[in-house]
Design a protein around this motif. Structure first.
Motif, PDB file in Angstrom:
ATOM      1  N   GLU A 207      24.606  40.723  63.952  1.00 21.29           N
ATOM      2  CA  GLU A 207      24.136  39.556  64.702  1.00 21.29           C
ATOM      3  C   GLU A 207      25.035  39.278  65.896  1.00 21.29           C
ATOM      4  N   ASN A 236      12.037  34.364  63.344  1.00 19.20           N
ATOM      5  CA  ASN A 236      11.465  33.514  64.382  1.00 19.20           C
ATOM      6  C   ASN A 236      12.380  33.481  65.604  1.00 19.20           C
ATOM      7  N   MET A 240      11.522  34.186  69.465  1.00 19.55           N
ATOM      8  CA  MET A 240      11.378  33.061  70.376  1.00 19.55           C
ATOM      9  C   MET A 240      12.593  32.848  71.282  1.00 19.55           C
ATOM     10  N   GLY A 241      13.720  33.470  70.922  1.00 18.00           N
ATOM     11  CA  GLY A 241      14.987  33.063  71.530  1.00 18.00           C
ATOM     12  C   GLY A 241      15.284  33.633  72.906  1.00 18.00           C
ATOM     13  N   GLU A 349       8.664  34.385  39.046  1.00 12.73           N
ATOM     14  CA  GLU A 349       7.709  33.322  39.378  1.00 12.73           C
ATOM     15  C   GLU A 349       6.867  33.711  40.581  1.00 12.73           C
TER      16      GLU A 349
ATOM     17  N   GLY B 165      10.738  26.815  38.329  1.00 10.28           N
ATOM     18  CA  GLY B 165      10.378  27.224  39.688  1.00 10.28           C
ATOM     19  C   GLY B 165       9.459  26.233  40.333  1.00 10.28           C
ATOM     20  N   THR B 167       6.764  25.581  43.378  1.00  6.75           N
ATOM     21  CA  THR B 167       5.959  26.222  44.405  1.00  6.75           C
ATOM     22  C   THR B 167       5.722  25.199  45.498  1.00  6.75           C
ATOM     23  N   LEU B 191      22.629  25.859  66.581  1.00  7.54           N
ATOM     24  CA  LEU B 191      22.577  26.623  67.831  1.00  7.54           C
ATOM     25  C   LEU B 191      23.730  26.271  68.771  1.00  7.54           C
ATOM     26  N   LEU B 198      21.941  34.122  62.019  1.00  8.79           N
ATOM     27  CA  LEU B 198      20.515  34.271  62.292  1.00  8.79           C
ATOM     28  C   LEU B 198      19.678  33.761  61.119  1.00  8.79           C
ATOM     29  N   ARG B 199      20.129  34.052  59.917  1.00 10.69           N
ATOM     30  CA  ARG B 199      19.347  33.644  58.761  1.00 10.69           C
ATOM     31  C   ARG B 199      19.227  32.126  58.698  1.00 10.69           C
ATOM     32  N   ASP B 202      16.824  30.975  61.358  1.00  3.19           N
ATOM     33  CA  ASP B 202      15.447  31.318  60.985  1.00  3.19           C
ATOM     34  C   ASP B 202      14.918  30.394  59.893  1.00  3.19           C
ATOM     35  N   ILE B 205      14.081  27.107  61.516  1.00  2.00           N
ATOM     36  CA  ILE B 205      12.849  27.230  62.319  1.00  2.00           C
ATOM     37  C   ILE B 205      11.638  27.292  61.398  1.00  2.00           C
ATOM     38  N   SER B 206      11.768  28.049  60.314  1.00  2.00           N
ATOM     39  CA  SER B 206      10.655  28.159  59.354  1.00  2.00           C
ATOM     40  C   SER B 206      10.298  26.814  58.767  1.00  2.00           C
ATOM     41  N   LYS B 209       8.414  24.796  61.291  1.00  2.00           N
ATOM     42  CA  LYS B 209       7.045  25.300  61.479  1.00  2.00           C
ATOM     43  C   LYS B 209       6.183  25.032  60.243  1.00  2.00           C
ATOM     44  N   ASN B 210       6.771  25.188  59.075  1.00  6.00           N
ATOM     45  CA  ASN B 210       6.005  24.896  57.846  1.00  6.00           C
ATOM     46  C   ASN B 210       5.646  23.422  57.785  1.00  6.00           C
ATOM     47  N   PHE B 285       8.534  23.222  71.261  1.00  5.74           N
ATOM     48  CA  PHE B 285       9.552  23.703  70.341  1.00  5.74           C
ATOM     49  C   PHE B 285       9.857  25.172  70.620  1.00  5.74           C
ATOM     50  N   ASP B 286       8.802  25.972  70.790  1.00  5.63           N
ATOM     51  CA  ASP B 286       8.992  27.398  71.079  1.00  5.63           C
ATOM     52  C   ASP B 286       9.782  27.584  72.370  1.00  5.63           C
ATOM     53  N   ILE B 289      13.553  26.736  71.963  1.00  5.74           N
ATOM     54  CA  ILE B 289      14.430  27.708  71.294  1.00  5.74           C
ATOM     55  C   ILE B 289      15.115  28.580  72.340  1.00  5.74           C
ATOM     56  N   GLN B 290      14.359  28.957  73.361  1.00  5.05           N
ATOM     57  CA  GLN B 290      14.921  29.824  74.400  1.00  5.05           C
ATOM     58  C   GLN B 290      16.040  29.132  75.148  1.00  5.05           C
ATOM     59  N   ASN B 292      17.738  26.520  74.041  1.00  5.87           N
ATOM     60  CA  ASN B 292      18.632  25.792  73.123  1.00  5.87           C
ATOM     61  C   ASN B 292      18.478  24.283  73.227  1.00  5.87           C
TER      62      ASN B 292
END
Lengths: 412, 428
Positions: A207, A236, A240-241, A349, B165, B167, B191, B198-199, B202, B205-206, B209-210, B285-286, B289-290, B292
């Motif tokens: 990264e 994402n 997008m970055g 699950e 769990g 859902t 940021l 990165l994780r 992401d 961001i997820s 978006k969700n 939002f998109d 991100i570019q 920041n």
């Protein structure tokens, strides 16, 4: 065991590196990459895919395509198993590979500035060491050895920070100068194909190089293709970055069936052709071979493993009946492996959820998607668009144990 | 445990693989019985010795560091025909170190061109798959000398005390908004760090978006008013309007209190614009991100709502010949100010009065925030003093259904009265 049988078992080993004669062109990824490279001097392309999908094979095909064009000097290097990667290390490895490629026609003087860049770092450290009176190499630094191999030295920490003699922009400039020299001497365009970046152990270092220092990579003065972790394909932020990568190509599994379950005969033909070349000894009829391919889910390395085990069973027991039961027996071994792949509750699950709903769209937004991809529980496919499905062995594992799993996942 | 006959057959298969000692093979042997394991390892050694072949065994403790050096050293002269790695049921940390090296050096190990037999227990096998996934994908074969029933494996995982769990299922509007707002703040922080993971980025961001997808889905279920109410409360617009009123002279204040009625009009109007607002947010939002610059959903809503209120205030001002600038200036301030909680608000008091007058029948004018059917239920609940069974009987529902409806309406009432606040971070 006769020669054909021996050869078959050898050529079906997952570790075997395929000779050119064994490679069957798969899809048109090399052609797509070439189409991106041709018009653009500085295009940067990423390739991502799950394990065993044939990325390296297709990139080697790209090298052959570029060579056939006679307008390019393709430089292929496999980054292989490294602990970490840095921008400086990457540029140095690429420079070394270019210098080491006879087609680039570069001499020792051409690479000298890059070598000096690293040497100067060490000189400044030695000076500091002298002033401190004891060994005090701080951190890791790249040391030039004879040839183009990079090694690292690790030293004791020093209390004082070492002043950096040169910055990475200087290194980049020297690197771009090297590319320019190669271009002038050969009258051809240099193209780098750097494989196995995704195999670097420390993913935060990937990264650092490809996300946080992406601007540096973006300024390399020639087309480059890098394989990157599968995370990047689903990220994402990468999408997008505003990073300087023109495109991210994915290497999906072979879509033997469409998302709607329709059989793709063309893909079956491709896989049959792959194994026709690798199996001078083939005990299976066409329908049985197709059954094996279905069980593999289009994952080439899994098909190889299944076919090897079947061939071995027949070699060990020549009177063995070669029928569906044999194929199913070997497939069951793959199913048994998946019991141990699901090593935590959440994965069971998820398996339950996917098998019960049978809705392929749920994979896309699953929070465990990355882990499921890494463990090849789900497989990525691409036709008109990307989609995912459970590995057939994972699904069979659920089906055989559905009652037990349901009792635990859905307690009354 | 595997029967003796099966074990012999499995061993026969493994020995077959060792016949050709010049091919790189990763073979995994699984056994939970240490006595059986040792016996099998010895049989392998003896079998190879009978063919004048040499097998070298390494324990995990030896290979804990410099695995590749050890294996390379013994195999470089072509005098070793197989390598067994044993004692991999040792401490987890040692296991991890060995497996990590197997993964890391898998290419180099392939080049040794010697079959490698890795002996693991079933629990160590799971660790291998986790820690060395690339090595695992290159396995030639797995030989099970022990088979663990699946029920046992499952029970071990499901009885480990971890939470049941969850859902995604149906998420409420408030959960989606909370997820969006908290993730926005964390993403901004993330940021800012030029070495962010990165994780993490992401995941955030997820979540955003969700959350937006959830709100879009809620709009399709006609929950626009709920979304608008929540955003109104989050943006503290009642409070800001009250602060603005408090700055006015009594005569002007009385005049502008009539904006209260328009406040409900604004809410209903904003509700109709929620889908467009969400689409606009997604686009911004998109883009953000570019650059920041992470856009805030609540700020977008506030901007739109204040725009509407200012428009109405301008109309009122013109009619009353009041100074417009004074009005627009205060309303234009960001709602995200640090300030004490406003305990008195003419808007909240008026909302409470309006609701009560309607519930008691003093007025027939139902607050537009509630649909006719919601109004019926609210009145029934009011008349029955909140009795769920009475509500169930009246509308022919089960008690559970009545309780759900009541709970949902209670939340909406609280939103209407401005009595609900999400724990959102302060932006200023």
């Amino acid at each position: 065991m006769n020669a054909d049988q021996r050869k078959t078992l050898a050529q079906l080993l997952p570790n075997a590196l395929p000779e050119s004669a064994l490679i069957v062109p798969r899809g048109n990824l090399p052609e797509q990459l070439l189409a991106e490279i041709e018009p653009a001097d500085t295009v940067k392309l990423l390739v991502a895919g799950q394990k065993g999908m044939g990325k390296t094979t297709e990139l080697r095909r790209l090298v052959d395509l570029l060579l056939a064009e006679e307008r390019f000097v393709p430089v292929f290097l496999q980054f292989g198993s490294q602990e970490t990667i840095t921008e400086a290390g990457l540029l140095y490895a690429m420079a070394g590979a270019l210098y080491g490629d006879e087609r680039a026609k570069l001499g020792a003087d051409d690479i000298a500035p890059i070598q000096h860049w690293f040497e100067d770092e060490e000189v400044s450290t030695v000076l500091e060491e002298g002033s401190e009176g004891k060994a005090g190499l701080g951190g890791n630094l790249y040391v030039l050895e004879a040839g183009t191999r990079i090694t690292r030295k690790r030293g004791k920490r020093v209390q004082r920070k070492r002043a950096v003699v040169k910055n990475k922009r200087d290194l980049l400039k020297h690197f771009n100068d090297l590319i320019t020299k190669a271009r002038k001497k050969t009258k051809k365009r240099v193209v780098f194909i750097v494989d196995d970046i995704d195999k670097v152990q420390n993913d935060s270092s990937i990264e650092s190089t490809f996300i946080h220092a992406a601007h540096l990579i973006g300024e390399i003065d020639c087309p480059c293709v890098f394989t990157v972790p599968i995370t990047y394909a689903t990220s994402n932020y990468v999408r997008m970055g505003g990073l300087p990568y023109n495109e991210l190509y994915r290497m999906p599994a072979v879509a033997l069936f469409g998302e709607d379950g329709t059989r793709n005969e063309g893909e079956f033909q491709f896989m049959r052709a792959v194994f026709e070349r690798r199996m001078p000894f083939n005990p299976l009829s066409a329908p049985l071979l197709d059954r094996v391919l279905e069980y593999s889910g289009g994952v080439l390395v899994d098909a190889m493993r299944l076919l090897r085990n079947i061939s071995k069973a027949v070699i060990l027991e020549p009177t063995l009946q070669i029928n569906e039961a044999l194929v199913d027996r070997e497939f069951q071994k793959m199913v048994d492996d998946y019991r141990y792949v699901f090593d935590k509750r959440e994965l069971w699950e998820k398996l339950h959820l996917y098998c019960e709903t049978n809705d392929k769209s749920v994979f896309m937004t699953d929070n465990l998607m990355l882990e499921l991809l890494h463990k090849v529980v789900i497989i990525e496919y691409r036709e008109a668009k990307m989609w995912f499905d459970l590995h057939p062995a994972a699904r069979r594992c659920y089906e055989q144990n559905a009652a037990a799993i349901r009792r635990l996942v859905e307690p009354k | 445990m595997n029967s003796s006959l099966n074990a012999d057959r499995t061993l026969g298969d493994l020995l077959f693989e060792l016949e050709d000692a010049t091919e790189p093979k990763f073979l995994i042997a699984v056994s939970d019985d240490p006595i059986q394991t040792e016996d099998l390892q010895n049989r392998i050694v003896r079998s190879q010795q009978a063919q004048s072949k040499r097998v070298v065994n390494f324990t995990a403790s030896t290979l804990q560091s410099n695995l590749l050096n050890h294996l390379h050293r013994v195999s470089q002269f072509g005098t070793v025909h197989a390598i067994q790695i044993t004692d991999l049921s040792a401490e987890p940390q040692r296991l991890k170190q060995v497996f990590a090296q197997l993964n890391f050096h898998r290419d180099a190990l392939s080049r040794l061109k010697v079959p490698l037999v890795i002996w693991v227990s079933t629990s160590a096998l799971q660790a291998l798959i986790n820690v060395a996934p690339d090595f695992w994908s290159r396995r030639g074969a797995v030989y099970y000398f022990t088979t663990t029933p699946i029920e046992q494996l499952l029970l071990k995982m499901f009885s480990s005390g971890s939470h049941p769990g969850s859902t995604d299922g149906d998420r409420t509007v408030s959960q989606a908004l909370e997820s969006i707002l908290s993730s926005e703040a964390k993403l901004r922080e993330c940021l800012k760090n030029h070495k962010f993971r990165l994780r993490e980025a992401d995941q955030l961001i997820s979540r955003i978006k969700n959350g937006i997808d959830c709100l879009v889905a809620a709009c399709k279920r006609h929950k626009e008013i709920e979304i608008a109410l929540w955003l109104w409360n989050i943006s503290n617009l009642d409070r800001n309007l009250q602060r603005w009123l408090d700055t006015l002279e009594p005569e002007s204040k009385n005049f502008y209190e009539s904006l209260y009625a328009d406040r409900n009009e604004v809410l209903v109007d904003m509700a109709t614009h929620v889908p467009r607002l969400l689409a606009s947010y997604s686009e911004e939002f998109d883009r953000g991100i570019q650059s920041n610059e992470i856009v805030s959903l609540a700020s977008l809503f506030t901007e739109a709502a204040i725009g509407k209120l200012n428009e109405m205030a301008r109309d009122l001002s013109a009619a009353a010949h009041l100074d417009l600038e004074e009005v627009a200036g205060v309303l234009g301030e960001s709602p995200y100010e640090d300030s004490e909680d406003l305990t008195t608000s003419i808007f909240r008091e008026a909302a409470a009065d309006e609701l009560e007058h309607w519930l008691t029948g003093d007025t027939k004018r139902r607050p537009k925030i509630f649909t006719p059917s919601e109004g019926e239920v609210l009145r029934a609940l009011y008349a029955a003093d909140g009795n769920i069974q009475a509500l169930a009987r009246k509308f022919h529902l089960t008690n559970s259904q009545a309780a759900n409806i009541s709970s949902r309406l209670e939340e909406k009432v609280r939103l209407f009265l401005g009595a609900v606040v999400l724990p959102v971070p302060k932006l200023r």
